[in-house]
Design an enzyme around this catalytic site. Structure first.
Site, PDB file in Angstrom:
ATOM      1  N   ASP A  84      -7.906  -7.518  -4.090  1.00 51.46           N
ATOM      2  CA  ASP A  84      -6.559  -7.541  -3.523  1.00 51.46           C
ATOM      3  C   ASP A  84      -6.239  -6.106  -3.093  1.00 51.46           C
ATOM      4  OD1 ASP A  84      -3.866  -7.859  -2.928  1.00 51.46           O
ATOM      5  OD2 ASP A  84      -3.381  -8.913  -4.790  1.00 51.46           O
ATOM      6  N   ASP A  95      -0.707  -6.596   3.269  1.00 53.49           N
ATOM      7  CA  ASP A  95      -1.223  -6.946   1.940  1.00 53.49           C
ATOM      8  C   ASP A  95      -2.149  -8.149   2.112  1.00 53.49           C
ATOM      9  OD1 ASP A  95      -1.508  -7.647  -0.733  1.00 53.49           O
ATOM     10  OD2 ASP A  95       0.633  -7.893  -1.117  1.00 53.49           O
ATOM     11  N   HIS A 155       5.539 -12.661  -1.405  1.00 49.36           N
ATOM     12  CA  HIS A 155       6.707 -11.771  -1.416  1.00 49.36           C
ATOM     13  C   HIS A 155       6.977 -11.209  -0.041  1.00 49.36           C
ATOM     14  CE1 HIS A 155       3.543  -8.637  -1.442  1.00 49.36           C
ATOM     15  NE2 HIS A 155       2.914  -9.531  -2.162  1.00 49.36           N
ATOM     16  N   HIS A 163       7.007  -5.420  -3.049  1.00 48.95           N
ATOM     17  CA  HIS A 163       7.706  -6.664  -3.391  1.00 48.95           C
ATOM     18  C   HIS A 163       9.187  -6.484  -3.067  1.00 48.95           C
ATOM     19  CE1 HIS A 163       4.709  -9.191  -5.708  1.00 48.95           C
ATOM     20  NE2 HIS A 163       4.037  -8.097  -5.390  1.00 48.95           N
ATOM     21  N   GLU A 188       0.346 -15.824  -1.014  1.00 47.18           N
ATOM     22  CA  GLU A 188      -0.870 -15.612  -1.804  1.00 47.18           C
ATOM     23  C   GLU A 188      -1.044 -16.673  -2.884  1.00 47.18           C
ATOM     24  OE1 GLU A 188      -0.905 -11.913  -4.064  1.00 47.18           O
ATOM     25  OE2 GLU A 188       1.149 -11.521  -3.455  1.00 47.18           O
ATOM     26  N   GLU A 283      -4.967 -14.237   0.394  1.00 52.83           N
ATOM     27  CA  GLU A 283      -3.637 -13.754   0.782  1.00 52.83           C
ATOM     28  C   GLU A 283      -3.653 -13.199   2.197  1.00 52.83           C
ATOM     29  OE1 GLU A 283      -2.360 -10.347  -1.500  1.00 52.83           O
ATOM     30  OE2 GLU A 283      -0.263 -10.591  -0.907  1.00 52.83           O
TER      31      GLU A 283
HETATM   32 CO   LIG Z   1       0.663  -9.477  -2.408  1.00 52.41          CO
END
Ligand SMILES: [Co+2]
Length: 297
Positions: A84, A95, A155, A163, A188, A283
């Site tokens: 990640d 992200d 998020h 976030h 995600e 994600e």
């Molecule tokens: Co994330």
């Protein structure tokens, strides 16, 4: 001003390219640390910066684990590996996460996690409630006999904030907020086995931290470290390895520990599936732009 700042486009492109390097570069025998350093190098060479420490989640370790420089762990053929990572350009964050395995027992769970992400993406539009997106994710996982992690969410993203205000759950939730034009957000899905507890708990350690605010403590060594992190990261997360200056992480960890106790910094404990079952994750970051949904990563 454009609805979506243009820096997101560059952050997203770098993320896509680095993700391909991760997919082909992670191999059995590679250390967790080597994987992180590979991602960091590939991000830097493209003119981006890490939005947060590269997360290496192996099997039941689900999120928020960044190996320190003394971590000698290596990927095994039996592992379900999640990488990640995020890229920021001027604080604008993309992200993304990808799962990798060499174990055919995990082929299906990986496929289902990716399907759940795609199912969610296909339903996103302006005014869509986040809890309904969660319902799509859960429905797709359940269709194949899997469950989702109920206490981890996607998020919204904001400048220097990973976030931001809205969460996108991984199961149906009533009464949630809606996504709006101009929102940039990550979806995600975390997918695990039907017999698993299906939620994460804090592990014993934290390897990821961030500044809460740029506050003075009155202690010179602490204040110098706060100033350094603020210049480098603002409120974006970091890991002590980045500040060891070749002198080992222990000193940095000591300073960070004091700053966490004073609530100048916060710690993000490693998150582990409560019953020890492996978890798969994919994600993407996307934006609701003038023309509709735009996948950035
Ligand atoms: Co994330």
């Amino acid at each position: 001003m454009a609805l979506i700042p243009e820096q997101y486009e560059k952050a997203g492109r770098i993320t896509r390219e680095v993700r391909e390097v991760v997919k082909s570069g992670v191999e059995v025998g590679m250390s967790y640390l080597q994987a992180c350093e590979l991602v960091e190098k590939e991000i830097a060479s493209r003119g981006g910066k890490p939005a947060f420490p590269v997360g290496i989640g192996v099997n039941q370790v689900t999120a928020h684990y960044a190996p320190g420089e003394d971590d000698r762990s290596v990927f095994k053929e039996s592992d379900l590996i999640k990488v990640d990572f995020g890229v920021h350009v001027d604080g604008y964050v993309a992200d993304s996460a990808v799962s990798v395995t060499f174990n055919p027992d995990y082929d299906l769970i990986m496929e289902v996690a990716e399907r759940a992400l795609n199912a969610a993406i296909s339903t996103v539009k302006n005014e869509k409630r986040t809890g309904e997106i969660g319902g799509e994710i859960h429905k797709e996982a359940a269709r194949f006999g899997f469950k989702t992690i109920q206490n981890l969410t996607g998020h919204t993203l904001d400048r220097y904030v990973v976030h931001a205000g809205k969460s996108i759950p991984n199961l149906y939730m009533p009464g949630t907020q809606s996504l709006k034009k101009g929102d940039v957000f990550a979806i995600e899905p975390f997918v695990t086995f039907a017999k698993a507890a299906g939620y994460v708990v804090d592990g014993p350690t934290a390897t990821i931290f961030s500044l809460v605010a740029r506050k003075k403590t009155g202690k010179a060594d602490l204040d110098a470290f706060v100033a350094r992190v603020w210049d480098d990261r603002k409120t974006l997360p970091f890991t002590p390895r980045w500040y060891s200056d070749g002198g080992g992480e222990e000193k940095v960890k000591g300073i960070v520990g004091q700053l966490v106790a004073k609530r100048v910094m916060r710690a993000y404990p490693t998150l582990v599936e409560a019953s020890g079952y492996p978890v798969a994750q994919f994600e993407h970051t996307m934006a609701l732009d003038e023309g509709g949904l735009r996948i950035l990563t």
